[in-house]
Design a protein around this motif. Structure first.
Motif, PDB file in Angstrom:
ATOM      1  N   ILE A 290      53.561 -79.989 -79.752  1.00 31.85           N
ATOM      2  CA  ILE A 290      54.620 -79.174 -79.162  1.00 31.85           C
ATOM      3  C   ILE A 290      55.095 -78.191 -80.224  1.00 31.85           C
TER       4      ILE A 290
ATOM      5  N   ILE B 209      52.883 -76.208 -75.501  1.00 31.42           N
ATOM      6  CA  ILE B 209      52.240 -77.512 -75.687  1.00 31.42           C
ATOM      7  C   ILE B 209      50.752 -77.236 -75.690  1.00 31.42           C
TER       8      ILE B 209
ATOM      9  N   THR C 286      56.585 -80.102 -67.988  1.00 30.98           N
ATOM     10  CA  THR C 286      55.211 -79.988 -68.488  1.00 30.98           C
ATOM     11  C   THR C 286      54.286 -79.421 -67.414  1.00 30.98           C
TER      12      THR C 286
ATOM     13  N   SER D 161      58.088 -89.131 -74.285  1.00 28.97           N
ATOM     14  CA  SER D 161      56.946 -88.609 -75.045  1.00 28.97           C
ATOM     15  C   SER D 161      55.608 -88.805 -74.332  1.00 28.97           C
TER      16      SER D 161
ATOM     17  N   VAL E 113      58.464 -72.403 -75.699  1.00 27.17           N
ATOM     18  CA  VAL E 113      57.885 -73.719 -75.980  1.00 27.17           C
ATOM     19  C   VAL E 113      56.418 -73.680 -75.579  1.00 27.17           C
TER      20      VAL E 113
END
Length: 185
Positions: free
Chosen positions: A169, A140, A159, A114, A138
Motif C-alpha cells: 500500500i 495498492i 479495495t 489487513s 492511495v
C-alpha cells in the motif's frame, strides 16, 4: 536616575543542531545546544509558528513532538523558533532557512483490517497523521484505489479486485509518500 538592561551572549540560548529535519508528528525532534533549562514548562518551541510540545529537557538538549495538529502544513519548510522563559529567544547557528526548518511528512501507523476478498469491495481504514489535504492518493500494488473520505488522522478506502497475495500500500499526500511502520498488518 537611569535604568539599564544588559544584553549578553552568555544569557542567550544557543541552538547548534536539531534532528530529524523531516518526519512525522509522532517522532521526537531532538534540539542540541546550550543555555537551555530542564523546566519543560519554561520552554516554547515552534516550527513555522506551530507548537512542538516539549517532552523532555536539559541544559543542552530539548526533545519535542509536533503531534497531531491538523493545521500544520505537509511538505513545507517550517522554521524553528525557541524561547526560554527569563532568557528570551535562542540564537540559531544554522545560516539558511532550510537548515533550520522541519518538514512534516504524512505517516501511516496502522490499519483496521489487513485482508479481504480477491474480488475487492473491502472497506479499509488507515490511521496516522498528516493525511488531510486536497491531494490524497492511495495505491495498492500500483493500482489507484478509491478514497471514500479522509481527515488528518485517517483515510477510508474500498479495495479493487486483485490477484491473491500480499500487496504493498502506498499513500501520497501532495505527492509526498507517507512513511509507514514496518509490516503493518
Amino acid at each position: 536616575d537611569k535604568a539599564y538592561f544588559i544584553f549578553s551572549t552568555c544569557s542567550t540560548p544557543l541552538v547548534r543542531s536539531f534532528s530529524p529535519q523531516q518526519g512525522n508528528g509522532d517522532e521526537m525532534i531532538s534540539i542540541e545546544g546550550s543555555g537551555f533549562t530542564n523546566v519543560t514548562e519554561d520552554i516554547r518551541v515552534t516550527f513555522g509558528g506551530f507548537t512542538c510540545q516539549v517532552m523532555e529537557a536539559s541544559n543542552d538538549r530539548i526533545g519535542c513532538k509536533m503531534g497531531g495538529n491538523p493545521l500544520v502544513p505537509i511538505g513545507q519548510y517550517l522554521p524553528l523558533s525557541l524561547q526560554i522563559k527569563g532568557q528570551g529567544s535562542a540564537l540559531l547557528l544554522q545560516r539558511h532557512t532550510l537548515q533550520r526548518s522541519f518538514v512534516l511528512l504524512p505517516h501511516i501507523a496502522s490499519m483496521d483490517i489487513s485482508r479481504g476478498s480477491i474480488m475487492g469491495g473491502t472497506s479499509v481504514k488507515l490511521y496516522g497523521n498528516g493525511l488531510s489535504d486536497d491531494d490524497v492518493n492511495v495505491l495498492i500494488a500500483g493500482q489507484s484505489i478509491q478514497v471514500l473520505k479522509y481527515n488528518y488522522s485517517s483515510i477510508s478506502l474500498i479495495t479493487t479486485a486483485m490477484a491473491e497475495g500480499v500487496k504493498e500500500i502506498q499513500v501520497k499526500v501532495k505527492g509526498i509518500g507517507a512513511d509507514c511502520i514496518d509490516n503493518i498488518t
